[in-house]
Motif scaffolding. Structure first.
Motif, PDB file in Angstrom:
ATOM      1  N   ILE A  37       0.766  -1.288   0.140  1.00  0.00           N
ATOM      2  CA  ILE A  37      -0.011   0.018  -0.030  1.00  0.00           C
ATOM      3  C   ILE A  37       0.912   1.163   0.231  1.00  0.00           C
ATOM      4  N   SER A  40       1.992   2.057  -3.451  1.00  0.00           N
ATOM      5  CA  SER A  40       0.639   2.483  -4.221  1.00  0.00           C
ATOM      6  C   SER A  40       0.485   3.930  -4.062  1.00  0.00           C
ATOM      7  N   ALA A  45      -1.392   6.678  -6.459  1.00  0.00           N
ATOM      8  CA  ALA A  45      -2.912   5.970  -6.667  1.00  0.00           C
ATOM      9  C   ALA A  45      -3.856   6.321  -5.501  1.00  0.00           C
ATOM     10  N   ASN A  47      -6.766   5.336  -5.840  1.00  0.00           N
ATOM     11  CA  ASN A  47      -7.634   4.071  -5.188  1.00  0.00           C
ATOM     12  C   ASN A  47      -6.605   2.713  -4.947  1.00  0.00           C
ATOM     13  N   VAL A  48      -6.910   2.100  -3.935  1.00  0.00           N
ATOM     14  CA  VAL A  48      -6.184   0.947  -3.648  1.00  0.00           C
ATOM     15  C   VAL A  48      -7.113  -0.195  -3.223  1.00  0.00           C
ATOM     16  N   LYS A  49      -6.804  -1.227  -3.845  1.00  0.00           N
ATOM     17  CA  LYS A  49      -8.037  -2.383  -3.432  1.00  0.00           C
ATOM     18  C   LYS A  49      -6.938  -3.629  -2.612  1.00  0.00           C
ATOM     19  N   ASP A  74      -4.050  -1.105  -7.883  1.00  0.00           N
ATOM     20  CA  ASP A  74      -3.797   0.270  -7.676  1.00  0.00           C
ATOM     21  C   ASP A  74      -3.940   1.072  -8.790  1.00  0.00           C
ATOM     22  N   THR A  75      -4.197   2.066  -8.904  1.00  0.00           N
ATOM     23  CA  THR A  75      -4.508   3.126 -10.272  1.00  0.00           C
ATOM     24  C   THR A  75      -3.747   4.284 -10.115  1.00  0.00           C
ATOM     25  N   GLY A 174      -1.559   1.696 -13.669  1.00  0.00           N
ATOM     26  CA  GLY A 174      -1.758   1.034 -12.569  1.00  0.00           C
ATOM     27  C   GLY A 174      -0.689  -0.219 -12.433  1.00  0.00           C
ATOM     28  N   VAL A 214      -6.245   9.079  -0.865  1.00  0.00           N
ATOM     29  CA  VAL A 214      -6.373   7.792  -0.943  1.00  0.00           C
ATOM     30  C   VAL A 214      -7.818   7.051  -0.687  1.00  0.00           C
ATOM     31  N   ILE A 216      -8.910   3.402   0.180  1.00  0.00           N
ATOM     32  CA  ILE A 216      -8.238   1.850   0.108  1.00  0.00           C
ATOM     33  C   ILE A 216      -9.569   1.221   0.584  1.00  0.00           C
TER      34      ILE A 216
END
Length: 606
Positions: A37, A40, A45, A47-49, A74-75, A174, A214, A216
């Motif tokens: 993370i 990212s 980024a 957005n982080v998933k 991530d983007t 990403g 961000v 998450i």
């Protein structure tokens, strides 16, 4: 067959050493995932998933869920082939070129990944470029089949994952990281991963989440055999990590909504704040110390809230949340490394330390002084330090002589003594205020009657109706004064209830002519609920440590919780209406045996 070309970068000399490198000190999977993370966020980024992919496994008559893959998507701005190639080299990250960034050590991606799994695959792409892929595989390294990091090649993301996380459309840029063969993963289910990560991730990245830098997300998926693909899971449900501020200087965090009139307000206020300038390696760096404390308005709103549970402020749902954040939060580059309690008074930690927050914030330029580990889990040099006691331990005649020695050797430890002294002083000043805080819960203002839980009111009415119909004890039977000590003793099975509090509870029961009480307690036994019967009074106690409570009652909505409690109250009444002591003992035995069996069944993670 060796997979090599002229651009290969050696990751290590000696296949045997790679197994030792896996023992790299990550506390758990949440901290390992935090490394990814970090990358990212540093890549910009928004957005982080965090993705968990489970499959159901059958062993005989049992079916259990087990995580098969973990992903981070991530983007961010992505990586070129050369940068991606470098990213899997131990210590080779381009983040080393950013001295103020979170990930300057260059160890995060490979180090954290191999601490949890045997294989990590990475896809990354820059704006306008196609995704490129490379990987590390522990078994291939150990066998000599993979002697260097494969140079990235153009390769599409696997459709079974892309369709879930982005709807078949690859974003402009990403990174997607996939862990497989999770041989060192401590937590085996998506539910466990989320349970242990929720508070921690929210606290680590609170500053980034709070200002909208961000978002998450946690997304669990379960394999569907009939459709031969992963589908979104509902247990646990997908969720967005909320900021968890241990200083409580922000609104709209993971803290439960405050009661009126403080709803939507910031719970704490700053009581001490200091900026310390530290010269090091030709630059001036700043260390910020903040100590906050609960506002009196917040404390009063909680203490006077309708239907409040617990007799102390710390026993409320807000107090419990604050208790989970006790300690000094050590923050580097906006990201928390750890919390430590050595600066706090031991006498207050169990009671009132939760009502204050402490943060020490420093930049990466002071990593050498603070002793930041490359896994970013601690600042090992920083603690509650005393130059006087250390001088004695080091064999100096006095602190002045020891200090002079540190100055002569330009020892950076001298700067830590200065910071530690400032933190200790600020904490002590606020602890003086915290000690005077009245934590007694009084219930709604202008009322001497403590609001009873809805389920308890319902059961009292039903029991009275049955008594009036001639079933069980007579409706106007009074509690015997001789039974008061035993009732107090039973109520004190909850270790958070003091003797005076238990006495007050019993006095209130007698004063209000109550015949039934429902109490939620924490005990180590495997029993789920217990029934204590006295003349004119029945005590039903639910064990909050039992898996039935944790997995069903605690997660149910209010209506469902009340229904479950009424069901258990019916059992308690059944014991009360038993026609003989023999029948009572049989019911008690059945209740205890059922609780133990239920504990066993629900602890299997089936």
């Amino acid at each position: 067959m060796n997979i090599q070309n002229n651009n290969d970068r050696p990751f290590i000399r000696g296949a045997i050493a790679i197994e030792s490198m896996r023992d790299n000190g990550y506390k758990n999977a949440a901290y390992a995932l935090a490394e990814l993370i970090d990358n990212s966020i540093q890549a910009g980024a928004k957005n982080v998933k965090l993705l968990c992919f489970e499959k159901s496994e059958s062993t005989g008559s049992r079916t259990t869920r087990r995580i098969k893959h973990i992903g981070i998507f991530d983007t961010g701005k992505g990586m070129s082939k050369d940068v991606l190639h470098l990213a899997l080299e131990f210590g080779g990250s381009k983040h080393r070129d950013d001295p103020s960034g979170m990930g300057k050590f260059g160890m995060g991606l490979p180090n954290s990944s191999i601490s949890q799994c045997k294989r990590v695959d990475v896809w990354s792409w820059e704006k306008g470029a196609k995704p490129c892929h490379t990987y590390l595989d522990i078994d291939m390294m150990k066998s000599g089949e993979l002697e260097s990091i494969p140079y990235p090649i153009e390769k599409e993301l696997p459709k079974e994952y892309l369709s879930l996380i982005q709807g078949d459309k690859v974003p402009e840029s990403g990174t997607f990281i996939l862990w497989s063969r999770l041989d060192r993963l401590q937590w085996k289910t998506s539910a466990s991963i989320y349970k242990h990560s929720e508070m921690l991730v929210g606290r680590m990245y609170r500053k980034f989440i709070a200002v909208g830098d961000v978002d998450i997300y946690f997304e669990p998926y379960l394999w569907n055999d009939a459709l031969n693909k992963y589908l979104p899971a509902d247990k646990p449900a997908a969720a967005k990590f909320r900021a968890n501020d241990p200083l409580y200087l922000s609104a709209n965090t993971s803290l439960p909504d405050l009661p009126a009139p403080m709803t939507g307000e910031v719970p704490f206020e700053i009581k001490q704040r200091e900026i310390i300038e530290i010269p090091f390696e030709g630059e001036i760096h700043t260390v910020e110390i903040i100590v906050s404390m609960i506002k009196h308005e917040t404390a009063n709103a909680i203490k006077h809230a309708p239907g409040i549970k617990g007799s102390k402020l710390g026993g409320t749902e807000w107090g419990a949340h604050m208790a989970a954040n006790i300690g000094v939060s050590i923050v580097r580059a906006g990201r928390e490394l750890e919390t430590r309690t050595d600066f706090l008074s031991k006498s207050l930690i169990q009671t009132k330390s939760r009502f204050m927050g402490v943060e020490v914030n420093f930049p990466p330029g002071l990593d050498k002084i603070f002793g930041v580990l490359n896994n970013k889990q601690a600042a090992v040099n920083f603690e509650n330090m005393s130059i006087d006691s250390d001088a004695e331990k080091q064999g100096f005649l006095n602190a002045e002589e020891y200090q002079q020695d540190l100055e002569d050797n330009n020892d950076p430890k001298l700067k830590l003594y200065h910071v530690s002294s400032k933190v200790s002083k600020a904490v002590k000043e606020v602890e003086k205020l915290v000690e005077t805080l009245n934590v007694d819960v009084t219930g709604p203002k202008n009322s001497n009657i403590v609001a009873r839980p809805k389920a308890e009111i319902i059961l009292e009415a039903l029991n009275t109706k049955r008594s009036e119909a001639g079933k069980g004890p007579v409706p106007d039977q009074k509690i015997k004064l001789a039974d008061k000590p035993d009732i107090i003793k039973a109520i004190k099975r909850d270790i958070s209830v003091t003797e005076p509090e238990a006495q007050n509870i019993v006095e209130r029961i007698i004063e209000n002519n109550e015949h039934f009480k429902l109490q939620e307690i924490s005990v180590a036994q495997n029993i789920f609920f217990d029934v204590s019967r006295f003349d004119g009074f029945t005590l039903l106690q639910l064990n909050k440590n039992h898996p039935f409570y944790e997995q069903l009652i605690q997660s149910a909505d209010e209506k469902q919780r009340n229904l479950l409690k009424v069901c258990l109250g019916a059992w308690a009444r059944m014991e009360n209406e038993a026609l003989s002591e023999r029948s009572v003992k049989q019911l008690q035995f059945a209740r205890e045996l059922w609780g133990q069996m239920l504990h066993e069944y629900l602890s299997t993670e089936e």
